[in-house]
Scaffold this motif. Structure first.
Motif, PDB file in Angstrom:
ATOM      1  N   THR A   1     -21.903 -31.780  -0.276  1.00 46.21           N
ATOM      2  CA  THR A   1     -23.077 -31.396  -1.047  1.00 46.21           C
ATOM      3  C   THR A   1     -22.628 -30.638  -2.292  1.00 46.21           C
ATOM      4  O   THR A   1     -21.609 -29.942  -2.260  1.00 46.21           O
ATOM      5  CB  THR A   1     -24.018 -30.515  -0.202  1.00 46.21           C
ATOM      6  OG1 THR A   1     -25.129 -30.104  -0.988  1.00 46.21           O
ATOM      7  CG2 THR A   1     -23.309 -29.277   0.315  1.00 46.21           C
ATOM      8  N   PRO A   2     -23.337 -30.754  -3.408  1.00 42.01           N
ATOM      9  CA  PRO A   2     -22.889 -30.083  -4.635  1.00 42.01           C
ATOM     10  C   PRO A   2     -23.189 -28.598  -4.688  1.00 42.01           C
ATOM     11  O   PRO A   2     -22.648 -27.902  -5.536  1.00 42.01           O
ATOM     12  CB  PRO A   2     -23.660 -30.828  -5.733  1.00 42.01           C
ATOM     13  CG  PRO A   2     -24.870 -31.356  -5.054  1.00 42.01           C
ATOM     14  CD  PRO A   2     -24.459 -31.672  -3.647  1.00 42.01           C
TER      15      PRO A   2
ATOM     16  N   ARG B   1     -23.895 -24.755  -2.536  1.00 38.73           N
ATOM     17  CA  ARG B   1     -23.784 -24.008  -1.289  1.00 38.73           C
ATOM     18  C   ARG B   1     -25.147 -23.749  -0.665  1.00 38.73           C
ATOM     19  O   ARG B   1     -25.310 -23.823   0.554  1.00 38.73           O
ATOM     20  CB  ARG B   1     -23.059 -22.680  -1.546  1.00 38.73           C
ATOM     21  CG  ARG B   1     -21.570 -22.850  -1.781  1.00 38.73           C
ATOM     22  CD  ARG B   1     -20.884 -21.541  -2.054  1.00 38.73           C
ATOM     23  NE  ARG B   1     -21.200 -21.033  -3.380  1.00 38.73           N
ATOM     24  CZ  ARG B   1     -20.720 -19.903  -3.878  1.00 38.73           C
ATOM     25  NH1 ARG B   1     -19.909 -19.155  -3.166  1.00 38.73           N
ATOM     26  NH2 ARG B   1     -21.044 -19.517  -5.090  1.00 38.73           N
TER      27      ARG B   1
ATOM     28  N   ALA C   1     -26.248 -26.703   1.078  1.00 37.38           N
ATOM     29  CA  ALA C   1     -25.503 -26.897   2.325  1.00 37.38           C
ATOM     30  C   ALA C   1     -26.175 -26.166   3.474  1.00 37.38           C
ATOM     31  O   ALA C   1     -26.294 -26.690   4.589  1.00 37.38           O
ATOM     32  CB  ALA C   1     -24.063 -26.413   2.146  1.00 37.38           C
TER      33      ALA C   1
ATOM     34  N   THR D   1     -18.272 -23.520   3.239  1.00 38.91           N
ATOM     35  CA  THR D   1     -18.461 -23.351   1.802  1.00 38.91           C
ATOM     36  C   THR D   1     -17.894 -21.994   1.404  1.00 38.91           C
ATOM     37  O   THR D   1     -17.336 -21.276   2.235  1.00 38.91           O
ATOM     38  CB  THR D   1     -19.953 -23.408   1.416  1.00 38.91           C
ATOM     39  OG1 THR D   1     -20.608 -22.219   1.887  1.00 38.91           O
ATOM     40  CG2 THR D   1     -20.637 -24.624   2.014  1.00 38.91           C
TER      41      THR D   1
ATOM     42  N   THR E   1     -19.888 -29.497   3.705  1.00 41.33           N
ATOM     43  CA  THR E   1     -19.004 -28.760   2.833  1.00 41.33           C
ATOM     44  C   THR E   1     -19.267 -29.121   1.377  1.00 41.33           C
ATOM     45  O   THR E   1     -20.130 -29.948   1.060  1.00 41.33           O
ATOM     46  CB  THR E   1     -17.534 -29.031   3.225  1.00 41.33           C
ATOM     47  OG1 THR E   1     -16.679 -28.151   2.504  1.00 41.33           O
ATOM     48  CG2 THR E   1     -17.142 -30.480   2.932  1.00 41.33           C
ATOM     49  N   THR E   2     -18.526 -28.499   0.475  1.00 40.49           N
ATOM     50  CA  THR E   2     -18.625 -28.751  -0.966  1.00 40.49           C
ATOM     51  C   THR E   2     -17.324 -29.407  -1.440  1.00 40.49           C
ATOM     52  O   THR E   2     -16.318 -29.395  -0.731  1.00 40.49           O
ATOM     53  CB  THR E   2     -18.834 -27.433  -1.731  1.00 40.49           C
ATOM     54  OG1 THR E   2     -17.721 -26.560  -1.451  1.00 40.49           O
ATOM     55  CG2 THR E   2     -20.130 -26.751  -1.310  1.00 40.49           C
TER      56      THR E   2
ATOM     57  N   ARG F   1     -16.311 -32.327 -11.098  1.00 43.51           N
ATOM     58  CA  ARG F   1     -16.445 -32.160  -9.647  1.00 43.51           C
ATOM     59  C   ARG F   1     -16.594 -33.523  -8.980  1.00 43.51           C
ATOM     60  O   ARG F   1     -16.116 -33.721  -7.864  1.00 43.51           O
ATOM     61  CB  ARG F   1     -17.647 -31.276  -9.326  1.00 43.51           C
ATOM     62  CG  ARG F   1     -17.534 -29.858  -9.842  1.00 43.51           C
ATOM     63  CD  ARG F   1     -18.752 -29.058  -9.449  1.00 43.51           C
ATOM     64  NE  ARG F   1     -18.717 -28.687  -8.059  1.00 43.51           N
ATOM     65  CZ  ARG F   1     -19.800 -28.486  -7.316  1.00 43.51           C
ATOM     66  NH1 ARG F   1     -21.007 -28.684  -7.826  1.00 43.51           N
ATOM     67  NH2 ARG F   1     -19.695 -28.110  -6.053  1.00 43.51           N
TER      68      ARG F   1
END
Length: 849
Positions: free
Chosen positions: A93-94, A96, A99, A123, A144-145, A181
Motif C-alpha cells: 500500500t502507498p 501507512r 495500511a 510499516t 506493508t509499504t 516509489r
C-alpha cells in the motif's frame, strides 16, 4: 474454477447480504489459474475483496493440496488447523494510514476462512516489539509499504523468508506508477520473482486512463514467457454525481482566490443539511484557513469539526479517521491525506474547494462518499474564482465521458537503481550479470544499457572518479566467489535508514513549550519566521517561541495576524484532459451555448471577454497586446497548464530578446502567461509565429531558464535517494541546511571533476520531464502552431488578461496592498466597460491562420 474453492467466499458474502459481482468471480478464476492482472473498478465497488478472496482461495488450494514447494517445506503438520503457513501473501500500500485501515478490512475474511492463518502490518509505524516478532516469524499475510518491503529485501536471509510468497497485491497502483516509489515496487517485484518464478501480481486502481500500459508495467516482466495478465473491469454501476456550489455573483474580472472564503456561508449551509462531510482542499495552508474560518463561523461545531493533513501528528490523524468511521464528526477539512482508499462508510458527501485540476483526482475524492457498492458518490465543487466555474462545468463533461489522465512510469532513474544495488548486496548479495537481467525485466529499466549498469555498479563499488578516495562511498565489494556484498556494518546501518528517503521531506517537529507534539512543518517555512511571529497550524493560532534541534517550540496566540504556512501543492497544474474540456466549453460559449448553472453564472465574464477580446478555443489561439502606464504587456492563452506555461513564457522571452534586446517579467496561471516589459517591445517575432517554431526547442528551453539552479534542486533528492547524503540517526537528524549544503557540494564536485556523472544527467532530465513537462510543452507548442491565431490590441485588460496581471502583482505586493490595488483596478475597469455588448467593441484585432 472449482466450485468448492469459492463456496466459502460466496457464503461469507451471503452472510452480510452482499452480492458477489461478476468481476469478482472473474478475478477469482484468473488468480486460481495462476494469472496476474489488474482490477479497475470504481471506488467502493468491492475490488479489495475481489483480489483478497482470490489470494486466499489460491493459498488454500495450494496448501491443502501440498502442490507448492512452500507447502512441502512447511510439512504436512502445517496444513492442519493448529499451524499457520509461512508468508504467502504480500499486500503493498502507498500509505501507512491506509495500511492500518486495510488490515482491519482483510482480517475479517481471513478469520472466517482459516482462523489459524495470521495477518500482520509492517510499516514505519509498526512498534519495535511487533517487528521483533516478525523477525522471528513472518505472518501468513503481510500488509506493508514499498519502503518496508525494501527493508525486508535488505535482510541476509530474505530469499528464505520471501521465497514462499505466492501472491503480491499492489493497492492504489495509480498512485504509485508515476513515481520513483513505483519504480522501487518494480525492482522489489523482480527480486521476488527471482525467489519464486510462479509468483503472481495483481494491482488495484479506480482512476487510470492507460489501463493496458499500467497493467503491463506492474504485472508483465519484460520478455516474460508466462501467461498474459488479465484486465478485470468492474462493471458494477457506480453513480458519481458532480455539482457546483454556484456563487451569487462571480464578477466579470477573475483573479485567483477572489471568491475563496466568500463561499463560507454557502458551504456551511450545505454542511448543515445533515450527514458527515469531507471538505477537500488542494494545499495544507488552504485547509488550515478553511478549518479556522468554519470554526470561527460555527463555534457550536467544536468537537464535530476536525482537520486532517499529512503534517499533523499520526495520533491526531488517527483520531480523526476513527471519528469519521464512528460517525462522531460532522465535517473534516482535509487534503490529499484522505484521497486514498480508506473506507469511511459514514461519509455522505464531499466538497472540493477550488478546482481539483484533474479528472482522476476528482473521481478519487468523490469516491470517499458513498464508499460501498450501489451507493451514489457525490462531490460538490466550491469555486475560488470565476474561471473555476468553467472548469467545474468542463470536469462534469470529462467525468461523463470518462476522460481520465494517463500515468506513466519514470524511465531509468539511476538513483533508485543505485539504492537497490546496495539493498540487494546487503541482502543476499548479487552477481552483476544475474542482477542486470533481473533489473532489465522491469519496465522502468528495460532500456538500461550495459554502460549505465556498469557505471551504477562502479558508483557503489568505488564512488566514481571523484569519490574513490573516501571509504564511506565504497559501499559494495565482491567477495572471494565474486558475489557483491556490503562489508561494513556502519554502511549497512546507514543504508537501512536511508531506504525511505524516496518519500522523505525535510520537516521540523512542532511542539508546545509544555511538551505536547502537534505535528511537523517544513523547515523552510519556520526559517522565514522570527521569534514572536504567529502562524496557523492544526487549526490553532500559534506563536513561535524558539527553535532548537529541528523542533519549533510554540504557544497559543490570539489577536494577532497569522502568517499562513505555504506547503507544496498550490501550483498543481491543470491536466491536459481537463484543459481540452475547458476549451470546448469556451468554444460552445462563443457560439452562444451556455449549458448548466455554472456557465450561466459565468456568462457575464465570458461576454466581457468577447466584448474586449476573443474567446480561446480548441482551434483558436488568442494573443492580446496591451499598453498600460507601467509598460507593454503581451497575454497568451494556450490553456496548457501552469508548468508548461512557465516553460513557454521563458522560451518566448528568450527568442524575443534575441530579435530585440529587452528584459521581461513573467506571470503564469493554468490558462496562459504574460510577458511584460517596462520599455517598448516589438512583438512581431511572436505574433508572426517565429517564436513558436519547434527547432532547437530543448536547447532554447534550457537556455531560457536557470537550468543549473533547477538541476541542483533536483539533485538534492537524487543525492538522498542514491545515498550520497545521510539524513542522520534517530534523535540526531541533520538540518535541512546541512543536507542542502552537502548535496550542493556534491553537485559542484561532480560538475567540475566528474562531468560525465550520470546522476547529473538524471537531474537535468528530471527538470525537463517533471518540472517543465517537456513532452507536454512540445505538444502544446505544436497545438499552438496548428490553431488559428487571433491577435487583439486591447484598450483595457480583458478578464483573462486581468487574472494574469494579478498573478504578477501578487509576487511584489503584500496581501493588503494587493487587495487595495485590485479593488482600485476593478472599480476603474467596471466604470469603463461598455454596458451594452451589442455596441461596437473597442478593440482592433487581426486573425492569422
Amino acid at each position: 474454477m472449482p466450485t468448492s474453492s469459492t463456496r466459502a467466499a460466496s457464503q461469507w458474502f451471503a452472510a452480510r447480504d452482499w452480492r458477489v459481482f461478476a468481476f469478482q468471480r472473474q478475478t477469482w478464476r484468473a488468480m486460481l489459474a495462476a494469472r496476474s492482472g489488474l482490477v479497475h473498478a470504481s471506488t467502493g465497488s468491492g475490488k479489495t475483496y475481489a483480489v483478497w478472496w482470490g489470494a486466499l482461495l489460491r493459498a488454500q488450494v495450494a496448501y491443502k493440496s501440498g502442490r507448492t514447494p512452500s507447502a512441502k517445506a512447511v510439512g504436512r503438520a502445517s496444513r492442519h488447523a493448529d499451524a499457520a503457513p509461512p508468508l504467502t501473501i504480500l499486500w503493498i500500500t502507498p500509505m501507512r494510514a491506509l495500511a492500518t485501515d486495510t488490515f482491519a478490512s482483510l482480517a475479517q475474511p481471513l478469520q472466517a476462512l482459516e482462523p489459524h492463518w495470521t495477518i500482520g502490518l509492517r510499516t514505519g509505524d509498526t512498534p519495535a516489539a511487533e517487528r521483533a516478532r516478525q523477525n522471528r516469524r513472518l505472518p501468513f499475510a503481510l500488509i506493508t509499504t514499498p519502503e518496508s518491503l525494501s527493508l525486508l529485501l535488505a535482510q541476509a536471509d530474505s530469499d528464505q523468508r520471501l521465497r514462499q510468497v505466492q501472491t503480491v497485491i499492489v493497492d492504489e497502483w495509480h498512485e504509485l506508477i508515476g513515481s520513483k516509489r513505483g519504480v522501487q515496487v518494480q525492482l522489489a517485484l523482480a527480486r521476488l520473482r527471482r525467489f519464486n518464478p510462479d509468483l503472481i501480481v495483481w494491482g488495484l486502481s479506480a482512476t487510470l486512463g492507460n489501463l493496458d500500459d499500467a497493467m503491463q508495467v506492474l504485472c508483465a516482466p519484460v520478455d516474460s514467457i508466462g501467461p498474459a495478465p488479465e484486465l478485470v473491469q468492474g462493471r458494477v454501476p457506480k453513480r458519481i454525481k458532480v455539482d457546483t456550489l454556484v456563487p451569487a455573483d462571480a464578477g466579470r474580472f477573475p483573479w485567483g482566490g477572489h471568491l475563496g472564503l466568500v463561499m463560507r456561508e454557502p458551504v456551511i449551509r450545505e454542511i448543515a443539511q445533515g450527514g458527515s462531510t469531507l471538505v477537500f482542499c488542494n494545499t495544507r495552508s488552504q485547509a488550515e484557513l478553511w478549518f479556522h474560518a468554519l470554526l470561527e463561523a460555527r463555534p457550536d461545531w467544536a468537537g464535530e469539526l476536525a482537520l486532517h493533513h499529512g503534517s499533523l501528528d499520526f495520533s491526531v490523524r488517527r483520531w480523526v479517521e476513527n471519528g469519521l468511521k464512528q460517525g462522531r464528526l460532522r465535517v473534516v477539512v482535509c487534503t490529499a491525506s484522505l484521497d486514498l482508499g480508506v473506507d469511511f462508510s459514514p461519509v455522505d458527501r464531499v466538497l472540493q474547494v477550488g478546482s481539483a485540476k484533474g479528472v482522476a483526482r476528482l473521481l478519487q475524492r468523490a469516491g470517499r462518499a458513498g464508499h460501498a457498492p450501489g451507493q451514489v458518490s457525490r462531490v460538490t465543487l466550491v469555486p475560488t474564482n470565476a474561471l473555476e466555474l468553467i472548469e467545474a462545468a468542463a470536469v462534469q463533461d470529462a467525468v461523463a465521458a470518462r476522460r481520465i489522465e494517463a500515468r506513466v512510469s519514470p524511465q531509468k532513474p539511476l538513483d533508485v537503481l543505485v539504492q537497490h544495488l546496495v539493498t540487494v548486496a546487503l541482502g543476499t548479495g548479487f552477481e552483476p550479470a544475474d542482477l542486470l537481467a533481473e533489473v532489465r525485466s522491469c519496465h522502468a529499466y528495460r532500456a538500461l544499457t550495459d554502460a549505465e549498469f556498469q557505471w551504477s555498479l562502479d558508483f557503489v563499488v568505488r564512488g566514481g572518479p571523484s569519490l574513490m578516495a573516501y571509504p564511506e562511498y565504497v559501499r559494495v565489494q565482491a567477495d572471494e566467489q565474486g558475489v557483491y556484498r556490503v562489508p561494513d556494518r556502519g554502511i549497512a546501518r546507514r543504508h537501512r535508514m536511508s531506504i525511505g528517503t524516496i518519500v522523505a521531506d525535510s520537516a521540523m517537529s512542532v511542539r508546545f513549550l509544555a511538551g505536547g507534539r502537534i505535528g511537523s512543518i517544513e523547515e523552510s517555512f519556520i526559517s522565514r519566521l522570527r521569534r514572536g511571529d504567529c502562524f496557523l497550524f492544526n487549526g490553532r493560532l500559534l506563536e513561535l517561541v524558539r527553535v532548537h534541534e529541528m523542533t519549533a517550540y510554540v504557544r497559543r496566540a490570539s489577536g494577532r495576524k497569522a502568517a499562513i504556512p505555504r506547503w507544496g501543492g498550490s501550483t498543481m497544474p491543470l491536466s491536459s484532459e481537463l484543459a481540452e474540456a475547458v476549451l470546448q466549453r469556451l468554444a460552445d460559449a462563443a457560439d452562444g451555448v451556455f449549458e448548466g448553472p455554472e456557465m450561466k453564472r459565468v456568462r457575464p465574464l465570458i461576454e466581457t471577454q468577447q466584448q474586449l477580446s476573443r474567446l480561446p478555443g480548441p482551434d483558436l489561439l488568442v494573443l492580446e497586446q496591451y499598453r498600460s502606464r507601467e509598460g507593454w504587456h503581451l497575454f497568451v492563452h494556450p490553456f496548457a497548464g501552469r508548468h508548461v506555461h512557465i516553460g513557454l513564457a521563458s522560451l518566448f522571452a528568450l527568442r524575443l530578446a534575441r530579435a530585440v534586446p529587452a528584459s521581461f517579467s513573467i506571470a503564469v496561471n493554468d490558462y496562459g502567461f504574460e510577458l511584460f516589459s517596462p520599455s517598448s517591445v516589438d512583438w512581431t517575432p511572436l505574433l508572426s509565429g517565429e517564436a513558436m517554431v519547434a527547432s532547437d526547442l530543448l536547447e532554447d528551453v534550457l537556455a531560457s531558464l536557470n537550468s543549473a539552479e533547477l538541476a541542483q534542486r533536483r539533485f538534492r533528492e537524487i543525492a538522498r535517494v542514491s545515498g550520497l547524503v545521510f539524513q542522520g540517526y534517530p534523535g540526531a537528524p541533520k538540518a535541512t541546511r546541512q543536507l542542502q549544503a552537502s548535496a550542493s557540494l556534491f553537485f559542484e564536485v561532480f560538475r567540475n571533476h566528474d562531468p560525465d556523472n550520470l546522476l547529473l544527467r538524471q537531474a537535468e532530465r528530471e527538470v525537463l520531464d517533471r518540472e517543465l513537462e517537456i513532452g507536454r510543452l512540445e505538444r502544446a507548442l505544436a497545438a499552438m502552431r496548428a490553431r488559428e491565431l487571433a491577435i487583439v490590441e486591447l484598450t483595457r485588460p480583458s478578464p483573462l488578461a486581468f487574472a494574469l496581471m494579478v498573478e504578477r502583482l501578487r509576487e511584489k505586493l503584500s496581501t493588503e496592498k494587493l487587495a487595495d490595488r485590485i479593488t482600485r483596478m476593478l472599480a476603474d475597469m467596471e466604470r469603463q466597460i461598455d454596458p451594452a455588448p451589442s455596441r461596437p467593441r473597442r478593440k482592433r484585432r487581426r486573425v492569422l491562420s
